[in-house]
Design an enzyme around this catalytic site. Structure first.
Site, PDB file in Angstrom:
ATOM      1  N   GLU A 204       3.726  82.875 -38.691  1.00  0.00           N
ATOM      2  CA  GLU A 204       4.008  84.040 -39.534  1.00  0.00           C
ATOM      3  C   GLU A 204       4.916  83.731 -40.713  1.00  0.00           C
ATOM      4  O   GLU A 204       4.642  84.149 -41.836  1.00  0.00           O
ATOM      5  CB  GLU A 204       4.631  85.163 -38.705  1.00  0.00           C
ATOM      6  CG  GLU A 204       3.658  85.856 -37.758  1.00  0.00           C
ATOM      7  CD  GLU A 204       3.484  85.136 -36.433  1.00  0.00           C
ATOM      8  OE1 GLU A 204       4.175  84.122 -36.212  1.00  0.00           O
ATOM      9  OE2 GLU A 204       2.674  85.597 -35.604  1.00  0.00           O
ATOM     10  N   HIS A 273       7.496  93.900 -27.929  1.00  0.00           N
ATOM     11  CA  HIS A 273       6.253  94.293 -28.593  1.00  0.00           C
ATOM     12  C   HIS A 273       6.214  95.770 -28.972  1.00  0.00           C
ATOM     13  O   HIS A 273       5.151  96.285 -29.293  1.00  0.00           O
ATOM     14  CB  HIS A 273       5.051  93.996 -27.692  1.00  0.00           C
ATOM     15  CG  HIS A 273       4.652  92.554 -27.655  1.00  0.00           C
ATOM     16  ND1 HIS A 273       5.362  91.613 -26.963  1.00  0.00           N
ATOM     17  CD2 HIS A 273       3.618  91.889 -28.232  1.00  0.00           C
ATOM     18  CE1 HIS A 273       4.774  90.428 -27.099  1.00  0.00           C
ATOM     19  NE2 HIS A 273       3.719  90.567 -27.857  1.00  0.00           N
TER      20      HIS A 273
HETATM   21  C1  LIG Z   1       5.031  85.423 -33.215  1.00  0.00           C
HETATM   22  C2  LIG Z   1       3.836  85.932 -32.528  1.00  0.00           C
HETATM   23  N1  LIG Z   1       2.670  85.970 -33.192  1.00  0.00           N
HETATM   24  C3  LIG Z   1       1.564  86.433 -32.589  1.00  0.00           C
HETATM   25  C4  LIG Z   1       1.605  86.866 -31.303  1.00  0.00           C
HETATM   26  C5  LIG Z   1       0.353  87.399 -30.631  1.00  0.00           C
HETATM   27  N2  LIG Z   1      -0.126  86.382 -29.687  1.00  0.00           N
HETATM   28  C6  LIG Z   1       0.203  86.453 -28.387  1.00  0.00           C
HETATM   29  S1  LIG Z   1      -0.389  85.152 -27.540  1.00  0.00           S
HETATM   30  C7  LIG Z   1      -1.118  84.492 -28.884  1.00  0.00           C
HETATM   31  C8  LIG Z   1      -1.889  83.223 -28.752  1.00  0.00           C
HETATM   32  C9  LIG Z   1      -1.043  82.083 -28.325  1.00  0.00           C
HETATM   33  O1  LIG Z   1      -1.831  81.008 -27.958  1.00  0.00           O
HETATM   34  P1  LIG Z   1      -1.264  79.721 -27.258  1.00  0.00           P
HETATM   35  O2  LIG Z   1       0.052  79.357 -27.820  1.00  0.00           O
HETATM   36  O3  LIG Z   1      -2.317  78.689 -27.328  1.00  0.00           O
HETATM   37  O4  LIG Z   1      -0.993  80.148 -25.752  1.00  0.00           O
HETATM   38  P2  LIG Z   1      -2.045  80.664 -24.668  1.00  0.00           P
HETATM   39  O5  LIG Z   1      -2.178  82.137 -24.863  1.00  0.00           O
HETATM   40  O6  LIG Z   1      -3.299  79.934 -24.864  1.00  0.00           O
HETATM   41  O7  LIG Z   1      -1.405  80.388 -23.353  1.00  0.00           O
HETATM   42  C10 LIG Z   1      -0.908  85.300 -29.989  1.00  0.00           C
HETATM   43  C11 LIG Z   1      -1.430  85.040 -31.332  1.00  0.00           C
HETATM   44  C12 LIG Z   1       2.854  86.838 -30.650  1.00  0.00           C
HETATM   45  N3  LIG Z   1       2.987  87.275 -29.399  1.00  0.00           N
HETATM   46  N4  LIG Z   1       3.937  86.351 -31.277  1.00  0.00           N
END
Ligand SMILES: Cc1ncc(C[n+]2csc(CCOP(=O)(O)OP(=O)(O)O)c2C)c(N)n1
Ligand SMILES: [Mg+2]
Lengths: 470, 352
Positions: A204, A273
């Site tokens: 972000e 959130h």
């Molecule tokens: C700063 C932020 N940006 C976006 C999100 C929304 N979000 C939650 S999980 C996620 C994906 C994360 O993927 P990864 O790091 O690969 O972990 P996984 O879910 O695969 O365990 C996103 C974009 C968030 N929670 N925090």
């Protein structure tokens, strides 16, 4: 014209200092950059450099003088052909900026602050220009109204503006291939391709800054935050870069950018959130903050936001995305930023809200009507600039105000409304302004606690009755 | 896509660097030792507990008993179970929101975790945190964080505290392939190496961040190399093979305990379910998921090994399966009957 050398300020808080030593004497020629004197405060010593060329015509403050006030003329430089006799009895010229460059051992940041503060005392505060927004465009009679969801209205607004202006593009997490985490960008990738509908990494701070940079270069980015909670990673770029660059550049470098995404509490997603950023961003000069409550406003205001030459923070709401409402079917339906809307007319009490808060406000108004209290409900739609006039006009009728917001009360938008009403319509008030807000706790996860933490229509009813002494 | 190799080839192949990266000592893959009977059985039981727990959580979610976001760990069980086997008392664990498996692996009780999922009074956070925010001081579990990447500096700070106190404990800081692109991760890497902090960064590369596959979001898809410019050693590990995880964990943890600074382990793994309960996961094929499930499931692999090595009979394993099921069912029973938190809790725990 003989030029005065003024007593310089060494730090933002310095008011006076000692003139320790003159390194030039009357009659000496001085070049720009020559060190002509030394100044002392209790914190540091610095050298005074000449910024003009000429002859040191007269020393006005002798060496060893204590407590010389900042900006007092301490000497006069004569230009070519000028004589000491040309020097008039100098009066301090407060509005003249300090021309001497100073070499000093104080941190340069402090000096920068000193420079910005210097002129402040000269002028009496000037009033900001009055905020005046156009009224909503009248919708031609017979215009077809189309039922659509907030989600679709937002999507259509972006699509229309992207069709009209190739400099508009949208980027964010999952906006393209996934069609938007909340499906707001549905179909945009298919229509506009991956050059203009861009999936970003989860970065972000990076992509918000990149968007600002692209805007400084003249593009018109729409930066989607999956939710505004994640924009806290990027808030520095939104405030320090997007909001301030126009001012810092003296008006040269504007930043036409929209930051948008869902704001406020969704359901049961807990403290990190579920936050309402209305007050946060509406605190910032240089930003416009828009937060619609229904599909038509969402469409008209998002189109306006994309066209606005300033950075716009566009606060949507996840719970409202699926809500349907009539949207005029017009080629170009644009609403004015900065104009509130009277969502329901009434004479007994004014309820002011926006976005999700409108749900509580309108539901409360229904209940109140059954009990014989006619509430006037104002949907702010834009939080900055705030349409104070519409609120004040209503207060003149009702004499009573209730504000409704999901955010916390302290330093909230409701607090701001209360202050403005107190300042501008004090004599019309029949009761203190009442605020309904989110409780001052991080959002709890448990269903029962979450419900208590959020404002409710019942609380609005109660507040409206209390200001009506019923 | 390098991660695919984890799912389709032997553990050895997956944990060996395929791209010719230099294999100077810290970067060479740890040799994978066979597990003893006890180790295999214990790993089996732990992983199965997580799987059954997650399946149950999915059911309760479907029944409306769990709300909000709920990110299941199914498929990735070997990572936390193998890592935990490399830890000792006082070591710390921190992760993001996909955290149920991590909590169970640290020894947190299923009842307390499940009751938190249902938002009840005896949940680990009294119902205030939910799926994404649970903590246990006792078990060294520091959460449970909802902002992608935010746990990485926090985990680095846990390591800082260890170094400050002069103990030899290690912080295990988990994050995803998507999180690995956040700026604060690299700010942390720099400080960790600069100050030789005892932190193992465990990157759980499950190939997707929500709907974005690794190669659509990452310029460098080999996450074990993400520390290269900070001189942090890194290793790719078959995160579906609990033995490989344990071996790599041992090596990395020892590196940290000796005061040599941070270590990166990229766990090549896979999540079977959608990102959260609301994700239809249309960005990948059914076949892709099935292939991993059928050929490289972390639990099936241990189970097969146990039978093959005659560490236990089918019947004995069935007994373990039943115990696990009962344990999980008890937690669900507890979590659906525990009352909601008292309303007075709304205003507690804001300050102390
Ligand atoms: C700063 C932020 N940006 C976006 C999100 C929304 N979000 C939650 S999980 C996620 C994906 C994360 O993927 P990864 O790091 O690969 O972990 P996984 O879910 O695969 O365990 C996103 C974009 C968030 N929670 N925090
Ligand atoms: Mg991932």
């Amino acid at each position: 014209m003989p030029t005065d050398i003024l007593m310089p300020a060494l730090s933002p808080t310095m008011e006076k200092g000692n003139l320790a030593k003159w390194l030039k004497k009357e009659g000496d020629t001085v070049k720009s950059g020559d060190i002509i004197a030394e100044i002392e405060t209790d914190k540091a010593t610095m050298e005074v450099e000449a910024a003009d060329e000429g002859t040191l015509g007269k020393i006005l403050v002798p060496e060893g003088t204590q407590d010389v006030a900042v900006n007092t003329p301490i000497a006069v430089i004569l230009g070519d052909g000028e004589k000491a006799g040309d020097i008039k009895a100098s009066a301090p010229k407060a509005d003249k900026p300090v021309t001497e460059k100073v070499k000093e051992d104080a941190p340069s940041a402090e000096k920068a602050i000193a420079e910005t503060r210097a002129p402040q005392k000269a002028e009496t505060a000037v009033a900001p220009p009055p905020v005046q927004a156009a009224n909503d465009p009248s919708i031609p009679e017979g215009t077809e109204m189309v039922q659509m969801t907030m989600r679709e209205a937002l999507r259509d607004a972006m699509a229309e503006e992207m069709r009209a202006d190739k400099d508009v593009f949208v980027m964010g997490e999952e906006v393209a291939e996934y069609q938007g985490a909340y499906k707001v960008t549905q179909g945009l990738l298919q229509e506009f391709g991956d050059k203009r509908v861009i999936d970003t990494p989860i970065t972000e701070h990076g992509f918000a800054g990149l968007g600002v940079g692209a805007a400084l270069a003249g593009l018109k980015p729409i930066v989607e935050f999956m939710t505004w909670n994640f924009a806290m990673q990027a808030i520095d770029q939104i405030i320090n870069s997007a909001a301030k660059t126009l001012y810092m550049s003296g008006g040269q470098m504007g930043c036409q950018i929209v930051f948008r995404g869902p704001n406020g509490a969704a359901a049961r997603v807990a403290a990190q959130h579920s936050q309402d950023y209305s007050a946060w961003y509406s605190h910032i000069p240089g930003l416009r903050v828009v937060s619609p409550s229904n599909p038509a406003d969402a469409k008209g205001l998002l189109k306006a936001a994309i066209r606005d030459k300033n950075p716009v923070v566009f606060l949507e709401n996840e719970i409202l995305y699926g809500q349907s409402g009539p949207v005029p079917k017009l080629d170009d339906f644009v609403l004015p930023i900065g104009k509130a809307r009277i969502a329901r007319a009434g004479k007994d009490v004014t309820i002011v809200s926006w976005s999700m808060g409108m749900r509580y406000a309108l539901e409360a108004a229904e209940t109140l009507a059954k009990e014989g209290i006619e509430a006037e409900v104002i949907d702010l739609r834009t939080l900055k600039p705030m349409d104070t006039e519409t609120i004040i006009e209503s207060v003149k009728k009702t004499g009573r105000v209730v504000t409704v917001e999901e955010g916390w009360a302290q330093s909230g938008v409701g607090a701001e409304i209360a202050a403005r009403v107190m300042e501008q319509a004090f004599d019309y008030l029949d009761a203190p302004v009442a605020r309904v807000s989110g409780k001052e706790v991080p959002m709890p996860y448990a269903a029962n606690l979450e419900k208590l933490a959020l404002p409710s229509a019942a609380e609005v009813v109660e507040a409206a009755k209390s200001v009506s002494y019923k | 896509m390098p991660a695919v190799s984890a799912a389709s080839s032997s553990s050895k192949a997956a944990s060996t660097r395929s791209d010719g990266a230099k294999s100077s000592s810290p970067r060479a893959a740890a040799p994978i030792a066979d597990f003893s009977k006890d180790q295999d059985l214990s790993a089996y039981k732990s992983m199965l507990t997580i799987r059954r727990f997650e399946e149950k959580a999915g059911q309760l979610y479907g029944m409306g008993l769990i709300g909000g976001f709920c990110h299941l760990y199914i498929g990735q069980e070997a990572v936390v179970v193998g890592m935990q086997m490399a830890l000792k008392d006082g070591d710390q664990v921190i992760t993001g929101y996909r955290d149920h498996g991590h909590m169970l692996a640290t020894g947190m009780e299923a009842k307390g975790v499940m009751a938190e999922l249902t938002g009840r009074a005896q949940g680990y956070s009294k119902g205030k945190g939910g799926s994404m925010h649970m903590f246990s001081k006792e078990k060294g579990f520091f959460g449970g964080h909802g902002i992608v990447g935010a746990q990485v500096p926090l985990g680095t700070g846990l390591a800082f505290a260890n170094r400050y106190r002069g103990n030899d404990n290690v912080s295990i800081t988990y994050f995803g392939d998507g999180a690995a692109n956040q700026g604060q991760v690299y700010e942390s890497f720099n400080m960790a190496e600069l100050w030789k902090l005892p932190v193992v960064y465990v990157i759980e590369n499950n190939r997707y961040a929500m709907g974005t596959s690794v190669n659509r979001a990452s310029a460098q898809t080999d996450f074990s190399k993400r520390g290269v410019s900070f001189n942090i050693p890194g290793e790719q590990v078959d995160g579906m093979d609990v033995r490989a995880v344990k071996a790599a964990g041992d090596k990395a943890v020892e590196w940290c305990r000796k005061g040599k600074g941070p270590f990166i382990l990229e766990m090549l793994t896979y999540r079977y379910r959608g990102h959260s309960m609301s994700d239809p996961a249309k960005y990948r094929t059914r076949e892709e998921v099935d292939k991993v499930r059928t050929t490289h499931d972390p639990i099936d692999m241990v189970r097969a090994r146990i039978i093959e090595k005659k560490f236990a009979t089918e019947d004995e394993l069935k007994k373990i399966d039943a115990e696990v099921r009962d344990y999980v069912n008890d937690s669900a029973e507890f979590a659906t009957h525990d009352p909601e938190p008292d309303v007075s809790e709304l205003y507690t725990d804001i300050y102390r």
